[in-house]
Scaffold this motif. Structure first.
Motif: not given
Length: 145
Positions: A59-75
């Motif tokens: 919420k505080l860093n709306r210009t940032a990008t969230l990077l998610l590890n694709g080796n983790i299950d999508y759920r």
């Protein structure tokens, strides 16, 4: 002052573009440590609850990008993707088949911020919430009175 020569072009063609801090980039899902706002381990991302610290950081860093590890299950990733969608924050699923980082989630800017504490060290689950769950041990050690 000399510019790139033929040998530099050949090496770049054979090995690819030179990368600064490749080990650090592999660990932090393609970004540098100095750009990270907050990070979770894979185990933390797999927990059922959402970490309030991550939601607040998004919420505080709306210009940032969230990077998610694709080796983790999508759920497990989808709950954080929904927060990004709700707050109009970009997210990317990063999969590196050659290296599986122990980091599961990184919120990062495209410039250095040099934040000292980036890791969430406590679990969101509180003691009262864990007592509400009816597991084997809660039945076994049920108070009688």
């Amino acid at each position: 002052m000399s510019g790139p020569n033929l040998e530099d072009y050949l090496q770049q063609g054979i090995h690819g573009q030179k990368e600064i801090n490749p080990d650090e980039r592999r660990k932090f899902l393609g970004t540098l440590r100095e750009r990270v706002v907050i990070a979770l381990t894979q185990a933390q991302v797999r927990e059922e609850t959402i970490f309030s610290e991550v939601e607040a950081a998004i919420k505080l860093n709306r210009t940032a990008t969230l990077l998610l590890n694709g080796n983790i299950d999508y759920r497990h990733l989808s709950k954080y993707m929904k927060i990004c969608t709700d707050h109009d924050v970009k997210y990317t699923i990063v999969t590196n088949k050659e290296h599986n980082s122990d980091i599961g989630l990184v919120l990062a800017h495209d410039y250095a911020i040099d934040k000292e504490d980036i890791y969430v060290t406590k679990s969101k689950i509180t003691y009262e919430e864990s007592n509400d769950k009816k597991g084997f041990f809660s039945k076994l050690f049920k108070r009688r009175g």
